[in-house]
Enzyme design. Sequence first.
Site, short mmCIF file in Angstrom:
data_model
loop_
_atom_site.label_atom_id
_atom_site.label_comp_id
_atom_site.label_asym_id
_atom_site.label_seq_id
_atom_site.Cartn_x
_atom_site.Cartn_y
_atom_site.Cartn_z
N GLY A 81 1.09 -1.16 -0.34
CA GLY A 81 -0.38 0.10 -0.20
C GLY A 81 0.79 1.11 0.26
O GLY A 81 1.98 0.79 0.53
N ASP A 175 6.12 -5.09 6.66
CA ASP A 175 6.06 -5.96 6.58
C ASP A 175 6.70 -7.30 5.94
O ASP A 175 8.10 -7.94 5.79
CB ASP A 175 6.08 -6.54 8.16
N ASP A 176 5.87 -7.22 5.31
CA ASP A 176 5.83 -8.27 4.55
C ASP A 176 6.60 -8.23 3.48
O ASP A 176 6.75 -9.32 2.49
CB ASP A 176 4.18 -9.03 4.01
N LYS A 202 8.21 1.08 4.99
CA LYS A 202 7.25 1.51 4.65
C LYS A 202 6.37 1.29 5.86
O LYS A 202 6.23 0.34 5.20
CB LYS A 202 6.71 1.54 3.13
N LYS A 242 -25.12 17.68 19.66
CA LYS A 242 -26.23 16.73 19.11
C LYS A 242 -25.55 14.92 18.51
O LYS A 242 -26.67 14.10 18.49
CB LYS A 242 -27.27 17.06 18.36
N TYR A 243 -24.46 14.69 17.89
CA TYR A 243 -24.37 13.96 17.77
C TYR A 243 -22.77 13.39 18.19
O TYR A 243 -22.28 13.60 18.96
CB TYR A 243 -23.80 13.80 16.03
N GLU A 311 -8.47 -0.48 13.55
CA GLU A 311 -9.04 -0.86 11.71
C GLU A 311 -9.80 -2.20 12.06
O GLU A 311 -10.76 -3.59 11.92
CB GLU A 311 -8.49 -1.02 10.76
N GLU A 422 -7.79 8.49 2.75
CA GLU A 422 -7.29 9.82 2.34
C GLU A 422 -5.53 10.15 3.23
O GLU A 422 -5.10 11.10 2.89
CB GLU A 422 -8.13 10.62 3.78
#
Length: 548
Positions: A81, A175-176, A202, A242-243, A311, A422
Amino acid sequence: MDLSPLQTERYRYQPKLPALLRKNPTEIKAVLGEPTSAYADADKLKEIFKNHFGAPVALFEAGPNPAAAAPRNIGVILSGGQAPGGHNVIAGLFDGLKAGNKENKLFGFLGGPSGIVDDKAVEITDDLMNAYRNTGGFDIIGSGRTKLETVEQFDKCIDVCKRRNISAVVIIGGDDSNTNAAVLAEYFAEKKTGISVIGCPKTIDGDLKNEYIETSFGFDTATKTYAELIGNIERDANSAKKYWHFIKLMGRSASHIALECALQTQPNFCIISEEVEKEQKTLMQVAKEIADIVITRAKAGKTFGVGLIPEGLIEFIPEMKKLIAELNDLMAQNEAEFSQLADFSAQTKWLKQHFSKDSAAAFDSLPEGIAKQLLLDRDPHGNVQVSLIETEKLLSEMVKKAIKARGEEIKFSALHHFFGYEGRCAFPSNFDADYCYSLGYNASVLIANGLSGYLSSIRNLAAPADQWIPGGIPLTMMMNMEQRHGMLKPVIRKALVELDSAPFREFAANRDKWAEETCYTYPGAIQYYGPSSVCDLTTRTLYFESRK
């Protein structure tokens, strides 16, 4: 093409280098220390990596290295990625190579590791390189997730390198990808090819780290990008009042991103997966703890809040971790049979016949939508794609049920967000622009000193760049054996959040206050120009780790 004003200015930015790397490569020599071992499973790894296991840590000092002026061609691969700063790793590698001998050439293999197997490459020229300096993304040569693991692939790599007269390959990845680099380096050595392999650390996830790799590149920019967005949402939450915003953040295998963003923005809750696993909390216990915070704030007249969720949380919940492990093994070993099942009902029936009793119960307890997400296409390693599981929605629904079960009549309205892509290709921060350039330049110096099977290392990162310490560490030093596709394989161990670390202790000391009060901080956008106190800030993680 038309350029934005920022893009134009970033082309002109000259990344900072450690003082030693400002010398010509012919004036930098490697100093090798004592033999190293591995993180774990040393005996097994010694059998697999006969040529590289036990290699010493490499540091640099001023001294003659005439070999750096020898003509050479180098290949570079972007793997996995995207992460902010990848272009600057290539720029540093390019400049270091040309500093040794201006006739040297750098070839970028296209589309990731498959590029070297298929011999698809482009020569990196001055004009091409100058169009990508200090910019985000991996689009200069593209990336990919092909694993280099078969003898056929390795032999093709050798043929391609010989055809292009390439004497070294640099793999920029996590790592992979760097596990692949270690295996490739070993094969090259076994075949006495004379081709060296160097890795660069990275991953925005921040889980490729140790004493010598203080952070992986991209983590700084990505977390600052997310923190800006979280701060914006906190400002909105505190305005609308309110959220409740449930924000899932990228980082499957570790909670470094969530922890860093919490330290930057001070949300009302932040779940650290590693803590959940240590305390053996169930999914319902996690939801009830969040419900307690929601109720306490509501009774104080604050029916709003912001929470951060890693995640990969679901893999750290004991019953879910066991379920996913069984699912990964079952689907790896019975892929053909499972793929023939007609629908979700048939898949569920088949799984229940093969699951343990506990995993069958855990699977049954999930809402159908979440259960279906567990059965979606595997990732490149054959595992459940945790990023596709909407943990933020699952948790908010469970919190709602927990509030209702307690008979509390309070207002609870949840909104959901996932911040991932993002942050992966943002303009690199000054820190990442400098760090990545240094990693690439440093890789060229490792090659010029005849080293292979090493990861480019730049240390002392909390200090100004001229005080950074360049060197390299053996890739085997970071490895252990892990279960992959139902088999034990050598891999670089992922670094998880340590619960006794300075960053976590700072978070733990303040989270109760952040839960009840509204203590939001608003980092704002990454600053590229202005006072060093703003533009050259490191992450809070590096700051607290450097003070321990």
